[in-house]
Design an enzyme around this catalytic site. Structure first.
Site, PDB file in Angstrom:
ATOM      1  N   GLY A 110      70.734  58.515  45.140  1.00  0.00           N
ATOM      2  CA  GLY A 110      71.671  57.524  44.586  1.00  0.00           C
ATOM      3  C   GLY A 110      73.124  57.950  44.663  1.00  0.00           C
ATOM      4  O   GLY A 110      73.987  57.330  44.045  1.00  0.00           O
ATOM      5  N   LEU A 113      74.708  59.475  49.780  1.00  0.00           N
ATOM      6  CA  LEU A 113      74.662  60.451  50.879  1.00  0.00           C
ATOM      7  C   LEU A 113      73.427  60.233  51.756  1.00  0.00           C
ATOM      8  O   LEU A 113      73.012  61.110  52.493  1.00  0.00           O
ATOM      9  CB  LEU A 113      74.669  61.881  50.309  1.00  0.00           C
ATOM     10  CG  LEU A 113      75.914  62.230  49.492  1.00  0.00           C
ATOM     11  CD1 LEU A 113      75.817  63.642  48.933  1.00  0.00           C
ATOM     12  CD2 LEU A 113      77.183  62.096  50.339  1.00  0.00           C
ATOM     13  N   SER A 116      67.697  58.408  51.181  1.00  0.00           N
ATOM     14  CA  SER A 116      66.542  57.630  51.651  1.00  0.00           C
ATOM     15  C   SER A 116      66.346  57.823  53.147  1.00  0.00           C
ATOM     16  O   SER A 116      65.227  58.031  53.614  1.00  0.00           O
ATOM     17  CB  SER A 116      66.729  56.136  51.402  1.00  0.00           C
ATOM     18  OG  SER A 116      67.153  55.895  50.109  1.00  0.00           O
ATOM     19  N   GLU A 151      62.538  50.833  55.698  1.00  0.00           N
ATOM     20  CA  GLU A 151      63.393  50.618  54.523  1.00  0.00           C
ATOM     21  C   GLU A 151      63.592  49.130  54.226  1.00  0.00           C
ATOM     22  O   GLU A 151      63.555  48.704  53.076  1.00  0.00           O
ATOM     23  CB  GLU A 151      64.741  51.316  54.758  1.00  0.00           C
ATOM     24  CG  GLU A 151      65.629  51.304  53.547  1.00  0.00           C
ATOM     25  CD  GLU A 151      66.685  52.399  53.578  1.00  0.00           C
ATOM     26  OE1 GLU A 151      66.379  53.544  53.972  1.00  0.00           O
ATOM     27  OE2 GLU A 151      67.825  52.098  53.209  1.00  0.00           O
ATOM     28  N   ASP A 163      72.545  54.828  58.505  1.00  0.00           N
ATOM     29  CA  ASP A 163      72.169  56.126  57.942  1.00  0.00           C
ATOM     30  C   ASP A 163      71.108  56.815  58.795  1.00  0.00           C
ATOM     31  O   ASP A 163      71.148  58.026  59.019  1.00  0.00           O
ATOM     32  CB  ASP A 163      71.642  55.946  56.515  1.00  0.00           C
ATOM     33  CG  ASP A 163      72.636  55.222  55.626  1.00  0.00           C
ATOM     34  OD1 ASP A 163      73.810  55.135  56.018  1.00  0.00           O
ATOM     35  OD2 ASP A 163      72.234  54.749  54.553  1.00  0.00           O
ATOM     36  N   TYR A 217      74.750  45.610  46.370  1.00  0.00           N
ATOM     37  CA  TYR A 217      74.617  45.734  47.821  1.00  0.00           C
ATOM     38  C   TYR A 217      73.937  44.494  48.395  1.00  0.00           C
ATOM     39  O   TYR A 217      74.432  43.878  49.358  1.00  0.00           O
ATOM     40  CB  TYR A 217      73.813  46.996  48.151  1.00  0.00           C
ATOM     41  CG  TYR A 217      73.699  47.269  49.629  1.00  0.00           C
ATOM     42  CD1 TYR A 217      74.599  48.111  50.276  1.00  0.00           C
ATOM     43  CD2 TYR A 217      72.702  46.674  50.390  1.00  0.00           C
ATOM     44  CE1 TYR A 217      74.509  48.350  51.635  1.00  0.00           C
ATOM     45  CE2 TYR A 217      72.602  46.907  51.745  1.00  0.00           C
ATOM     46  CZ  TYR A 217      73.505  47.750  52.370  1.00  0.00           C
ATOM     47  OH  TYR A 217      73.413  47.977  53.714  1.00  0.00           O
TER      48      TYR A 217
HETATM   49  C1  GLA Z   1      74.168  52.078  52.696  1.00  0.00           C
HETATM   50  C2  GLA Z   1      73.224  51.471  53.725  1.00  0.00           C
HETATM   51  C3  GLA Z   1      73.865  51.436  55.105  1.00  0.00           C
HETATM   52  C4  GLA Z   1      75.246  50.808  55.069  1.00  0.00           C
HETATM   53  C5  GLA Z   1      76.089  51.395  53.937  1.00  0.00           C
HETATM   54  C6  GLA Z   1      77.396  50.668  53.772  1.00  0.00           C
HETATM   55  O1  GLA Z   1      74.392  53.421  52.995  1.00  0.00           O
HETATM   56  O2  GLA Z   1      72.040  52.229  53.791  1.00  0.00           O
HETATM   57  O3  GLA Z   1      73.017  50.762  56.014  1.00  0.00           O
HETATM   58  O4  GLA Z   1      75.157  49.413  54.978  1.00  0.00           O
HETATM   59  O5  GLA Z   1      75.395  51.375  52.688  1.00  0.00           O
HETATM   60  O6  GLA Z   1      78.172  50.872  54.890  1.00  0.00           O
END
Ligand code: GLA
Length: 374
Positions: A110, A113, A116, A151, A163, A217
């Site tokens: 959370g 970084l 996940s 995910e 990510d 989000y």
């Molecule tokens: C999280 C999501 C990414 C991206 C960022 C915002 O890290 O996992 O896919 O959308 O937020 O840039």
């Protein structure tokens, strides 16, 4: 030939710049950090799955037959990330045996970084090695896509894919430029160490939550999709700046302003890095924060405090990194100023009645690797 055991490590990331652009078809520029998640996988002779993780000090036992979308809601949340990867791998034709998985993570959950993604990618790399899938750089975008499907489709977190690409494809001393219009990738040399700079991560300790349909989000993503639909486009990042005047809702215009200007700032950042113009890079990071805060409304008082205190204390630039709504900020700081910036941030958090943030200085590190197989 299947292997009996394999161990793989996948790192977390910071996003240097380009947030909320991935799912909008825009640009981002993440790099991997030296903290990550390790998965040790062992093939079993039966159809059982046993998963243990240090992060939750829990174990879960099930069967290969449990890897089904219909079952996902019955699994503990953390198990869904692992089961989701196994589910997506099987959907992609990987011949999965029963498995024992032991997972250890150094990443705070959370904190923004990408814990996940590190978890998913370490599982995919370990299990991929176990069943002899190609894991060379050319094959990794499809592994990243597999983890992203885990995910979004299995866990139900509507994230965008940055990510997983960063965790799997990052190189030391480079950032990874991703253009989500066509998912093209470019390695951008980022010689921070040589320049005497570090990126200071300031984890506010306010956990952000991406997997919840009511999270900020998910709400932002839905707003961007709605704005794109008004324009008749599949993704908002594919709009031209002129198109935004066709959006009747001010909220949609603001989201669009952020998405389009953020991709332009990624291009500015890449140009500044090429010129080794660190002041310009810093100023671009700070503009990104202003846009994420004002037009995208993804910041929090703690993130703003971290960013503006770091700037007052001498950082060249600072911004929230990742999804926002909590999690971490980053600051571009001269190595000799790190202690003072950290001290002033701690003091500001204390003065404002917030618990002390966790701070760590990072540099661009390597992407995922198979550590051992037999
Ligand atoms: C999280 C999501 C990414 C991206 C960022 C915002 O890290 O996992 O896919 O959308 O937020 O840039």
């Amino acid at each position: 030939m299947n292997r009996a055991t394999a161990t793989a490590q996948a790192p977390g990331r910071v996003n240097l710049i380009g947030d909320h652009t991935d799912y909008n078809g825009g640009l981002c520029l993440p790099f991997a950090i030296g903290l990550g998640t390790t998965t040790a996988a062992r093939a079993r002779g039966d159809d059982r799955l046993r998963i243990r993780t240090s992060a939750y000090d829990e174990a879960w036992t099930g069967r290969l037959g449990d890897l089904d979308l219909a079952n996902r809601a019955t699994l503990p949340t953390w198990v869904r990330y692992v089961a989701g990867v196994l589910w997506a791998a099987r959907e992609s034709g990987w011949p999965l045996p029963g498995l024992d998985l032991v997972i250890e993570s150094e990443l705070p959950v959370g904190a923004g970084l990408a814990s996940s993604a590190a978890l998913e990618c370490s599982v995919a790399m370990a299990v991929g090695a176990l069943v002899d899938r190609p894991l060379d750089p050319g094959s990794r975008p499809s592994i990243a896509e597999l983890c992203r499907r885990a995910e979004t489709d299995f866990v139900g977190a509507p994230t965008g894919g940055m990510d997983q690409l960063a965790s799997l494809l990052a190189l030391p001393e480079h950032a990874l430029l991703v253009d989500f219009a066509d998912t093209s990738l470019r390695q951008v040399p980022l010689p921070l160490r040589e320049a005497g700079l570090v990126v200071l991560v300031i984890d506010t300790g306010v956990a952000h939550e991406l997997a919840d349909a009511t999270s900020g989000y998910a709400e932002r993503r839905a707003e961007c999709d709605a704005a794109a639909a008004v324009l008749g486009l599949p993704r908002l990042g594919l709009a031209w700046a002129d198109d935004l005047s066709r959006l009747t809702e001010e909220l949609h215009q603001a989201r669009g302003r952020h998405v389009l200007s953020e991709s332009a700032r990624v291009e500015d950042a890449v140009a500044a890095i090429k010129d080794l113009d660190w002041d310009r890079l810093g100023a671009t990071l700070t503009s990104s924060h202003a846009s994420l805060s004002r037009d995208f409304a993804a910041s929090t008082p703690e993130l703003d405090l971290a960013v503006y205190t770091a700037l007052d204390a001498g950082a060249l630039g600072a911004r929230l990194t990742g999804g926002g709504f909590g999690g971490a900020a980053i600051a571009l700081v001269r190595a000799e100023d790190v202690d003072e910036v950290q001290r002033q941030v701690d003091e500001a958090f204390d003065d404002n009645g917030h618990p002390a943030p966790t701070q760590l200085a990072v540099l661009p590190a390597a992407g995922a690797a198979v550590l051992a197989q037999a």
